[in-house]
Design a protein around this motif. Structure first.
Motif, short mmCIF file in Angstrom:
data_model
loop_
_atom_site.label_atom_id
_atom_site.label_comp_id
_atom_site.label_asym_id
_atom_site.label_seq_id
_atom_site.Cartn_x
_atom_site.Cartn_y
_atom_site.Cartn_z
N GLU A 1 -73.02 25.64 141.99
CA GLU A 1 -72.01 25.51 143.05
C GLU A 1 -72.33 26.38 144.25
OE1 GLU A 1 -68.32 26.43 141.15
OE2 GLU A 1 -68.57 24.82 139.67
N THR A 2 -72.67 27.65 144.01
CA THR A 2 -72.91 28.56 145.13
C THR A 2 -74.20 28.21 145.87
OG1 THR A 2 -73.97 30.21 143.70
CG2 THR A 2 -71.60 30.45 144.07
N VAL A 3 -75.22 27.80 145.15
CA VAL A 3 -76.48 27.42 145.80
C VAL A 3 -76.32 26.10 146.55
CG1 VAL A 3 -78.89 26.81 145.42
CG2 VAL A 3 -77.91 28.78 144.24
N ALA A 4 -75.59 25.16 146.00
CA ALA A 4 -75.36 23.90 146.71
C ALA A 4 -74.62 24.16 148.03
CB ALA A 4 -74.55 22.93 145.83
N ALA A 5 -73.66 25.06 148.00
CA ALA A 5 -72.94 25.40 149.24
C ALA A 5 -73.87 26.08 150.24
CB ALA A 5 -71.76 26.31 148.91
N LEU A 6 -74.73 26.99 149.75
CA LEU A 6 -75.69 27.65 150.63
C LEU A 6 -76.68 26.65 151.21
CD1 LEU A 6 -77.00 30.23 151.82
CD2 LEU A 6 -78.30 30.40 149.68
N LYS A 7 -77.17 25.75 150.39
CA LYS A 7 -78.14 24.75 150.84
C LYS A 7 -77.56 23.89 151.96
CE LYS A 7 -81.12 21.05 149.21
NZ LYS A 7 -81.71 20.33 148.13
N ALA A 8 -76.27 23.63 151.93
CA ALA A 8 -75.62 22.77 152.92
C ALA A 8 -75.42 23.46 154.26
CB ALA A 8 -74.27 22.29 152.38
N THR A 9 -75.64 24.77 154.33
CA THR A 9 -75.46 25.49 155.58
C THR A 9 -76.73 25.46 156.41
OG1 THR A 9 -76.16 27.63 154.69
CG2 THR A 9 -73.80 27.07 154.49
N PRO A 10 -76.63 25.63 157.73
CA PRO A 10 -77.83 25.75 158.54
C PRO A 10 -78.53 27.08 158.23
CG PRO A 10 -75.85 25.79 159.93
CD PRO A 10 -75.41 25.67 158.51
N GLY A 11 -79.82 27.11 158.37
CA GLY A 11 -80.56 28.35 158.14
C GLY A 11 -81.95 28.08 157.64
N ASN A 12 -82.63 29.15 157.29
CA ASN A 12 -83.99 29.05 156.79
C ASN A 12 -84.03 28.32 155.45
OD1 ASN A 12 -85.18 30.49 158.91
ND2 ASN A 12 -84.77 32.45 157.92
N ASP A 13 -85.15 27.69 155.18
CA ASP A 13 -85.35 27.10 153.86
C ASP A 13 -85.38 28.21 152.81
OD1 ASP A 13 -85.43 24.55 154.90
OD2 ASP A 13 -87.61 24.52 155.07
N LEU A 14 -85.17 27.85 151.56
CA LEU A 14 -85.06 28.80 150.45
C LEU A 14 -86.24 28.64 149.51
CD1 LEU A 14 -81.31 28.01 149.87
CD2 LEU A 14 -82.19 30.17 150.79
N VAL A 15 -86.78 29.77 149.06
CA VAL A 15 -87.91 29.78 148.14
C VAL A 15 -87.50 30.57 146.90
CG1 VAL A 15 -90.29 30.52 147.78
CG2 VAL A 15 -89.58 29.66 150.00
N ILE A 16 -87.75 29.99 145.74
CA ILE A 16 -87.51 30.67 144.47
C ILE A 16 -88.88 31.02 143.89
CG2 ILE A 16 -86.50 30.53 142.17
CD1 ILE A 16 -84.85 28.12 143.21
N ILE A 17 -89.05 32.28 143.50
CA ILE A 17 -90.24 32.70 142.78
C ILE A 17 -89.75 33.24 141.44
CG2 ILE A 17 -92.20 34.28 142.73
CD1 ILE A 17 -92.12 34.31 145.78
N GLY A 18 -90.23 32.67 140.35
CA GLY A 18 -89.70 33.07 139.05
C GLY A 18 -88.33 32.45 138.85
N SER A 19 -87.47 33.15 138.09
CA SER A 19 -86.09 32.68 137.88
C SER A 19 -86.04 31.31 137.21
CB SER A 19 -85.30 32.67 139.19
OG SER A 19 -85.28 33.94 139.79
N ALA A 20 -86.72 31.18 136.06
CA ALA A 20 -86.82 29.89 135.37
C ALA A 20 -85.46 29.30 135.01
CB ALA A 20 -87.68 30.02 134.12
#
Length: 194
Positions: A115-134
């Motif tokens: 839920e929180t990441v979907a809300a963040l993704k919907a906002t304007p801003g830089n793209d997001l990169v995940i390293i690790g965090s399986a």
């Protein structure tokens, strides 16, 4: 809308647990940590540097974020990755953390990650990169939130350890958008969701 990319080191049998150090992740009595280090070379460094040369924010699960603090937050080694990691905005998805003050430029996403990441993704801003965090990647993948994967496929099997996709993952098709083979046999494959 932001895109989300996941970068993971993975073995041929799908293990993603503890690539960096023997003590990185010993859950489940995993004793094979540090398996990726012997495969580092200049080609891999160059490919990872390309990703860090673009503006972007980082996204972590709380366990990987805590681990990265110990490795990167106080490092004064002149490594360009250190500079990137410390300067980047770091979003931390967690149901249990009270704050994200332990590493500057970190922002806590409290609650359920999807839920929180979907809300963040919907906002304007830089793209997001995940390293690790399986675990975070599995949850976001199941919710259809991962747009790109960069998999560093290492030429070994471990036979045990946490795998990138354990249990079921929904049918999702990706297109290979690029690949590079390092001098040590690691295939760095980039995929985008169709």
């Amino acid at each position: 809308m932001r895109s989300i990319s996941a970068t993971m080191s993975v073995t041929l049998d799908g293990v993603v647990q503890g690539p960096g150090r023997p003590d990185e992740d010993t859950r489940g009595e995993f004793t094979l940590g540090g398996w990726a280090g012997q495969y580092n070379d200049a080609v891999m460094g160059q490919e990872m540097g390309k990703g860090m040369s673009k503006p972007g924010d980082m996204l972590f699960g709380h366990r990987t974020w805590r681990d990265f603090i110990g490795v990167w937050a106080d490092a004064a080694d002149g490594n360009p990755f250190t500079t990137y990691m410390n300067a980047a905005t770091k979003y931390v998805a967690s149901r249990t953390l009270k704050d994200a003050d332990a590493w500057p430029n970190s922002i806590l996403l409290s609650g359920e990650a999807v839920e929180t990441v979907a809300a963040l993704k919907a906002t304007p801003g830089n793209d997001l990169v995940i390293i690790g965090s399986a675990s975070l990647i599995r949850a976001l993948h199941a919710a259809g939130l991962i747009d790109h994967y960069q998999l560093l496929i290492h030429p070994l099997t471990l036979g045990s350890g946490t795998r990138l996709f354990e249990g079921t993952a929904p049918l999702t098709e990706f297109e290979l958008t690029g690949s590079v083979t390092t001098t040590k046999g690691v295939i760095i494959a980039s995929y985008s969701r169709r």
